[in-house]
Design a protein around this motif. Structure first.
Motif, mmCIF file in Angstrom:
data_model
loop_
_atom_site.group_PDB
_atom_site.id
_atom_site.type_symbol
_atom_site.label_atom_id
_atom_site.label_comp_id
_atom_site.label_asym_id
_atom_site.label_seq_id
_atom_site.Cartn_x
_atom_site.Cartn_y
_atom_site.Cartn_z
ATOM 1 N N GLU A 203 0.850 -1.207 0.000
ATOM 2 C CA GLU A 203 0.000 0.000 0.000
ATOM 3 C C GLU A 203 0.883 1.255 0.000
ATOM 4 O O GLU A 203 0.631 2.202 -0.746
ATOM 5 N N LEU A 204 1.913 1.234 0.843
ATOM 6 C CA LEU A 204 2.816 2.394 0.904
ATOM 7 C C LEU A 204 3.502 2.590 -0.445
ATOM 8 O O LEU A 204 3.596 3.705 -0.976
ATOM 9 N N LYS A 205 3.940 1.473 -1.024
ATOM 10 C CA LYS A 205 4.636 1.538 -2.315
ATOM 11 C C LYS A 205 3.694 2.071 -3.404
ATOM 12 O O LYS A 205 4.073 2.930 -4.210
ATOM 13 N N ASN A 206 2.477 1.567 -3.415
ATOM 14 C CA ASN A 206 1.512 2.046 -4.421
ATOM 15 C C ASN A 206 1.230 3.534 -4.254
ATOM 16 O O ASN A 206 1.059 4.261 -5.239
ATOM 17 N N ASN A 207 1.190 3.997 -2.998
ATOM 18 C CA ASN A 207 0.934 5.422 -2.768
ATOM 19 C C ASN A 207 2.111 6.273 -3.255
ATOM 20 O O ASN A 207 1.920 7.360 -3.800
ATOM 21 N N ILE A 208 3.329 5.763 -3.054
ATOM 22 C CA ILE A 208 4.523 6.494 -3.547
ATOM 23 C C ILE A 208 4.436 6.597 -5.069
ATOM 24 O O ILE A 208 4.667 7.645 -5.668
ATOM 25 N N LYS A 209 4.076 5.461 -5.692
ATOM 26 C CA LYS A 209 4.012 5.443 -7.163
ATOM 27 C C LYS A 209 2.922 6.377 -7.663
ATOM 28 O O LYS A 209 3.110 7.072 -8.651
ATOM 29 N N LYS A 210 1.813 6.409 -6.980
ATOM 30 C CA LYS A 210 0.716 7.309 -7.396
ATOM 31 C C LYS A 210 1.165 8.765 -7.284
ATOM 32 O O LYS A 210 0.900 9.584 -8.174
ATOM 33 N N TYR A 211 1.856 9.064 -6.186
ATOM 34 C CA TYR A 211 2.320 10.448 -5.979
ATOM 35 C C TYR A 211 3.242 10.864 -7.129
ATOM 36 O O TYR A 211 3.147 11.963 -7.673
ATOM 37 N N ILE B 251 14.146 7.776 -10.354
ATOM 38 C CA ILE B 251 14.109 7.546 -8.899
ATOM 39 C C ILE B 251 13.737 6.100 -8.612
ATOM 40 O O ILE B 251 12.904 5.521 -9.312
ATOM 41 N N GLY B 252 14.376 5.516 -7.609
ATOM 42 C CA GLY B 252 14.080 4.141 -7.221
ATOM 43 C C GLY B 252 12.917 4.133 -6.237
ATOM 44 O O GLY B 252 12.964 4.833 -5.218
ATOM 45 N N VAL B 253 11.893 3.352 -6.558
ATOM 46 C CA VAL B 253 10.723 3.281 -5.660
ATOM 47 C C VAL B 253 11.156 2.744 -4.296
ATOM 48 O O VAL B 253 10.762 3.252 -3.245
ATOM 49 N N ASP B 254 12.017 1.714 -4.324
ATOM 50 C CA ASP B 254 12.403 1.054 -3.077
ATOM 51 C C ASP B 254 13.244 1.978 -2.184
ATOM 52 O O ASP B 254 13.098 1.990 -0.969
ATOM 53 N N ARG B 255 14.111 2.756 -2.829
ATOM 54 C CA ARG B 255 14.925 3.698 -2.031
ATOM 55 C C ARG B 255 14.063 4.799 -1.444
ATOM 56 O O ARG B 255 14.279 5.254 -0.330
ATOM 57 N N MET B 256 13.081 5.228 -2.233
ATOM 58 C CA MET B 256 12.147 6.245 -1.740
ATOM 59 C C MET B 256 11.397 5.670 -0.540
ATOM 60 O O MET B 256 11.232 6.328 0.485
ATOM 61 N N HIS C 195 28.347 7.128 -19.467
ATOM 62 C CA HIS C 195 28.798 7.263 -20.859
ATOM 63 C C HIS C 195 27.862 8.123 -21.705
ATOM 64 O O HIS C 195 28.236 8.614 -22.745
ATOM 65 N N TYR C 196 26.622 8.329 -21.250
ATOM 66 C CA TYR C 196 25.643 9.055 -22.059
ATOM 67 C C TYR C 196 25.415 10.494 -21.598
ATOM 68 O O TYR C 196 24.630 11.204 -22.208
ATOM 69 N N ALA C 197 26.029 10.936 -20.494
ATOM 70 C CA ALA C 197 25.583 12.191 -19.870
ATOM 71 C C ALA C 197 26.545 13.360 -20.074
ATOM 72 O O ALA C 197 27.753 13.168 -20.196
ATOM 73 N N ASN C 198 25.987 14.596 -20.141
ATOM 74 C CA ASN C 198 26.867 15.771 -20.093
ATOM 75 C C ASN C 198 26.652 16.596 -18.823
ATOM 76 O O ASN C 198 27.317 17.604 -18.615
ATOM 77 N N ALA C 199 25.745 16.168 -17.980
ATOM 78 C CA ALA C 199 25.587 16.733 -16.636
ATOM 79 C C ALA C 199 24.770 15.735 -15.834
ATOM 80 O O ALA C 199 23.896 15.059 -16.386
ATOM 81 N N ALA C 200 25.065 15.609 -14.544
ATOM 82 C CA ALA C 200 24.323 14.647 -13.728
ATOM 83 C C ALA C 200 24.439 15.019 -12.262
ATOM 84 O O ALA C 200 25.500 15.429 -11.796
ATOM 85 N N THR C 201 23.323 14.886 -11.580
ATOM 86 C CA THR C 201 23.344 15.130 -10.140
ATOM 87 C C THR C 201 22.442 14.120 -9.457
ATOM 88 O O THR C 201 21.547 13.551 -10.096
ATOM 89 N N ASP C 202 22.702 13.875 -8.192
ATOM 90 C CA ASP C 202 21.826 12.991 -7.416
ATOM 91 C C ASP C 202 21.091 13.820 -6.381
ATOM 92 O O ASP C 202 21.642 14.799 -5.863
ATOM 93 N N ILE C 203 19.871 13.413 -6.068
ATOM 94 C CA ILE C 203 19.228 13.925 -4.860
ATOM 95 C C ILE C 203 19.515 12.882 -3.790
ATOM 96 O O ILE C 203 19.167 11.703 -3.954
ATOM 97 N N GLU C 204 20.216 13.324 -2.744
ATOM 98 C CA GLU C 204 20.560 12.390 -1.669
ATOM 99 C C GLU C 204 19.661 12.655 -0.466
ATOM 100 O O GLU C 204 19.253 13.792 -0.219
ATOM 101 N N PHE C 205 19.404 11.583 0.266
ATOM 102 C CA PHE C 205 18.563 11.681 1.465
ATOM 103 C C PHE C 205 19.367 11.159 2.651
ATOM 104 O O PHE C 205 20.142 10.212 2.511
#
Ligand code: GAP
Length: 515
Positions: free
Chosen positions: A43-51, A375-380, A314-324
């Motif tokens: 249920e929590l996972k489905n709610n994250i995905k819906k959001y 974004i990874g659902v599981d990490r979220m 190999h594909y990127a010219n800029a990249a950042t992560d959102i860390e928690f």
């Protein structure tokens, strides 16, 4: 006070005890880094995905969704570069026979320097009190300066080794820094080798044998290969996006920290197609929007930070992560990448199809550039559970464990309870549940004392408990008990729907996102 490691262990145990996450095929002792979600977890996972899904496709009229197959033509992965370059550098300790990611060992060493710096600053802050200036202290104190210099030198050397793909240098850094195996405590390391993370299997059989195919390591390629289909059938005009939620698979070398690094996981990815030359503007736009999406959940703004990549994929010219900030430090939850026109160009080259966009305003055709949010659902899920898990000491020596989940994501929104199992109270409680259950996920509980029932709901993060007592039959009011404050209010039954809706309806968060 419990260490962060102990707290994390408790969170993992809590997830299992309360039906959030179970080890996969546990009756056979589980399968490394594979997990199942239980009745509350799903249920929590489905709610994250819906959001996420609504924030992308409902709030943006120029973003549409797809659901591509996990199996894809094997040339996809040749074109995308994954067959040749989707590798992790691994290293073994000869004494413990344990395998590690060389880059992770070095990142952990960098974090140790950060810890040393922070400890010195915290110590000084305690000593000097209110007048303490942390930045001034960092820039003048010789010991802190020494740690900073060592950290910077290591960081520069590490980033260069990664970018040069210099595996010998990665090993040398590990040796020079005196990094030891956490199990054996020795520095008896093998050379660093590359290890491809894709799982492969075989499909059908052809005259030459079966076709070797891969389980997708990212959902993004399903979007790229459908770019033309969606653009044409949806009559999409650049800039536009395609969103997708689905499973991805990686044969992770080191799978630790519960659902943080799994071999089967779920991604929520959006590719935003833009004019060449406009990608940096859109990169900045999506960085801002995605951070806002996270912060709107109210878990605490200070728990997030951006981290720019040391090594671009190999594909990127800029990249950042959102860390928690997890109990084991700041960790990546989402990546935002400017992928240039690499993927579409590669698919055009390998398929022989023209994959372009005719821009009526410019009167020219081009291969669109792409900004990706991934974004990874599981990490979220993990970040939300970790920051919601709270142990509280109550008056009278009692204690409780409560998951202070954002109400919009809570698996169950309201639990309806008759005070006793007789006198018509269960019937009245069922009546109330019938009023609410079409809009909110409800549960019903009539077993044990009210105190015990409240604790059970606290543990799974239910924001509202509604108790029906004898007075209810006379005055049409119920007792509403709030999870976080434990305060109780007497509320008319006809006002319940609005009260609950005001806290749990995602509409309120969507409004915040659009401000
Ligand atoms: N398409 C781009 C891409 O896949 P990534 O940074 O490799 O980029 C994106 O992955 C997100 O997927 C990560 O930020 C993380 O949340 C999640 N993710 C990646 N590998 C994972 C794993 N082994 N287990 C759980 N989540 C993972």
């Amino acid at each position: 006070m419990a260490s962060q490691e102990e707290v994390f262990k408790k969170i993992v145990a809590h997830c299992k005890e309360y039906g959030f996450v179970f080890p996969s095929s546990e009756i056979y002792d589980g399968l490394g880094a594979v997990y199942d979600y239980g009745q509350n977890g799903v249920e929590l996972k489905n709610n994250i995905k819906k959001y996420w899904w609504d924030a992308m496709t409902l709030l943006h009229e120029n973003i549409v969704g797809i659901d591509a197959a996990i199996f894809m033509h094997p040339t996809t992965w040749k074109a995308s570069g994954h067959v040749d370059a989707f590798n992790d550098p691994l290293i073994d300790n000869r004494d413990s026979k344990k395998r590690y990611r060389a880059d992770v060992l070095i990142e952990e060493q960098l974090a140790k320097y950060d810890e040393k710096i922070n400890k010195e600053v915290e110590k000084a802050a305690k000593k000097f009190g209110d007048s303490f200036d942390a930045e001034l202290y960092k820039s003048t104190n010789p010991r802190v300066q020494e740690h900073i210099a060592k950290r910077e030198a290591l960081h520069t050397r590490f980033a260069k080794a990664l970018n040069d793909n210099n595996l010998d240098e990665l090993k040398q850094i590990i040796l020079d820094e005196g990094i030891v195996c956490p199990i054996s405590g020795t520095k008896n390391w093998t050379d660093v080798r590359q290890f491809n993370l894709m799982f492969s299997t075989e499909m059908g059989s052809t005259a030459d044998g079966a076709l070797k195919i891969y389980l997708r390591p990212e959902t993004a390629q399903g979007i790229f290969v459908n770019y033309l289909n969606v653009q044409k059938t949806g009559r999409m005009k650049i800039p536009f996006g395609i969103a997708q939620i689905g499973k991805a698979f990686r044969n992770e070398i080191v799978a630790r920290q519960f659902i943080f690094r799994m071999r089967e996981f779920e991604q929520m990815e959006m590719q935003f197609f833009v004019r060449p030359g406009e990608e940096m503007k859109w990169f900045a736009h999506w960085k801002e929007f995605r951070l806002k999406w996270h912060k709107a959940l109210g878990l605490g703004d200070e728990k997030y930070r951006f981290h720019d990549h040391d090594k671009l994929a190999h594909y990127a010219n800029a990249a950042t992560d959102i860390e928690f900030e997890m109990p084991f430090g700041f960790k990546e939850v989402e990546g935002i990448h400017s992928r240039t026109n690499f993927d579409l160009s590669q698919h055009a080259k390998y398929s022989g199809k023209k994959i372009e966009y005719f821009d009526p305003e410019l009167n020219e055709s081009y291969t669109p550039y792409v900004i990706e949010t991934s974004i990874g659902v599981d990490r979220m899920f993990l970040s939300i559970v970790c920051s919601s898990y709270t142990e509280e000491q109550l008056e009278g020596g009692d204690s409780r464990v409560v998951l202070k989940l954002p109400a919009v994501l809570a698996p169950t929104k309201v639990c309806v309870m008759p005070l006793v199992k007789k006198d018509g109270l269960p019937e009245k409680a069922r009546e109330i549940m019938n009023l609410l259950k079409f809009d909110f996920k409800c549960s019903y509980d009539e077993k044990d004392s009210i105190g015990k029932r409240y604790r059970r709901q606290d543990a799974v993060g239910t924001p509202f408990c509604v108790t029906v007592d004898h007075d209810t039959l006379q005055d049409g009011c119920v007792t509403v008990r709030y999870r976080d404050t434990m305060k109780q209010d007497r509320v008319k039954i006809e006002d319940l729907h609005n009260l609950i809706d005001s806290q749990v309806n995602m509409r309120h968060v969507y409004r915040k996102l659009m401000q």
